[in-house]
Scaffold this motif. Structure first.
Motif, short mmCIF file in Angstrom:
data_model
loop_
_atom_site.label_atom_id
_atom_site.label_comp_id
_atom_site.label_asym_id
_atom_site.label_seq_id
_atom_site.Cartn_x
_atom_site.Cartn_y
_atom_site.Cartn_z
N PHE A 1 -3.91 8.09 6.03
CA PHE A 1 -4.91 7.26 6.71
C PHE A 1 -6.20 7.17 5.87
O PHE A 1 -6.82 6.10 5.80
N ASP A 2 -6.58 8.27 5.23
CA ASP A 2 -7.77 8.24 4.37
C ASP A 2 -7.58 7.23 3.24
O ASP A 2 -8.51 6.50 2.87
N PHE A 3 -6.37 7.18 2.70
CA PHE A 3 -6.07 6.21 1.64
C PHE A 3 -6.15 4.79 2.19
O PHE A 3 -6.72 3.89 1.54
N LEU A 4 -5.59 4.55 3.38
CA LEU A 4 -5.55 3.20 3.94
C LEU A 4 -6.94 2.59 4.10
O LEU A 4 -7.12 1.38 3.99
N LEU B 1 0.82 -1.21 0.00
CA LEU B 1 0.00 0.00 0.00
C LEU B 1 0.86 1.26 0.00
O LEU B 1 0.49 2.27 -0.61
N ALA B 2 2.00 1.23 0.68
CA ALA B 2 2.91 2.38 0.66
C ALA B 2 3.44 2.62 -0.75
O ALA B 2 3.57 3.77 -1.20
N HIS B 3 3.75 1.54 -1.45
CA HIS B 3 4.19 1.66 -2.84
C HIS B 3 3.09 2.29 -3.70
O HIS B 3 3.35 3.20 -4.51
N ASP B 4 1.86 1.81 -3.53
CA ASP B 4 0.73 2.34 -4.31
C ASP B 4 0.50 3.82 -3.98
O ASP B 4 0.21 4.63 -4.87
N TYR B 5 0.64 4.16 -2.70
CA TYR B 5 0.39 5.55 -2.29
C TYR B 5 1.45 6.48 -2.85
O TYR B 5 1.15 7.59 -3.29
N HIS B 6 2.68 6.03 -2.87
CA HIS B 6 3.77 6.83 -3.45
C HIS B 6 3.53 7.06 -4.94
O HIS B 6 3.73 8.17 -5.46
#
Length: 229
Positions: A209-212, A20-25
């Protein structure tokens, strides 16, 4: 370039959060630098004053950090739920765990039981106590040090039956996954995120957090053996 966010989590959500961190970046350009350790160690480090922007642990652990002032009150976000599953060593006989009675029989017959030091371990001890077998089982309980997966003890043959978050067992070699616990004694852990009071980037943390907890993360959560809230 936006400054990176520094977060700490338990091992149970490590692989999921990394993806998810990869996707968010890729989506926002914001880098999330994630450190994943045993949940007990993660809470201890935050409690001791180590500086992070965010901490992601079981909901009750986040509440304790709010109470002690390391996590901002009102910032807790429940973002995923994770079932506890059971595994044996690859090639070992597969016990029936299809009903609560069958699971109880398998547990009582096992020579050794791997139980985590995290929230799933606490819930399991409560289950064993409800069954009235906790004291009889105590000599057979093996709790690895924080950060050491129960599944690795199963794979090595150090324990016969191992209970851990499904997400931590899915990709582990050397084990046979029996599946989540049956109805009547299923255990699920809600994982939450909290904004650390030491963070200098509260708005950026809240956006992450909204993305998570957004619908866009649901498929990724399923692939990792978890479910959206």
């Amino acid at each position: 370039m936006a400054p990176a966010l520094h977060a700490i989590s338990s091992m149970a959500t490590r692989a999921l959060l990394a993806e998810l961190a990869h996707d968010y970046h890729a989506k926002t350009g914001v880098e999330v630098r994630l450190e994943s350790v045993g949940g007990v160690d993660a809470a201890r480090r935050v409690q001791a004053g180590e500086v992070f922007d965010a901490v992601l642990l079981a909901a009750d652990a986040i509440e304790r950090l709010i109470a002690s002032g390391q996590v901002q009150a009102g910032s807790r976000v429940d973002w995923v739920r994770s079932p506890v599953a059971l595994a044996v060593r690859a090639g070992a006989p597969l016990p029936d765990i299809g009903t609560e009675a069958a699971l109880r029989q398998a547990v009582c017959a096992a020579r050794s039981l791997g139980v985590s030091t995290g929230p799933s371990g606490t819930a399991l001890l409560q289950l064993f106590e409800r069954w009235g077998v906790l004291e009889a089982l105590r000599p057979r309980l093996v709790m690895p040090p924080p950060g050491v997966p129960v599944g690795s003890l199963v794979a090595s043959g150090a324990v016969e039956l191992g209970f851990q978050q499904l997400s931590e067992l899915l990709a582990l070699p050397g084990i046979a996954l029996l599946g989540p616990l049956p109805p009547g004694c299923a255990i699920e852990t809600v994982f939450s995120a909290g904004l650390c009071t030491a963070s200098a980037q509260p708005d950026a943390v809240r956006a992450w957090f909204d993305f998570l907890r957004s619908p866009a993360t649901a498929d990724c959560k399923r692939r990792h053996g978890m479910a959206a809230l």
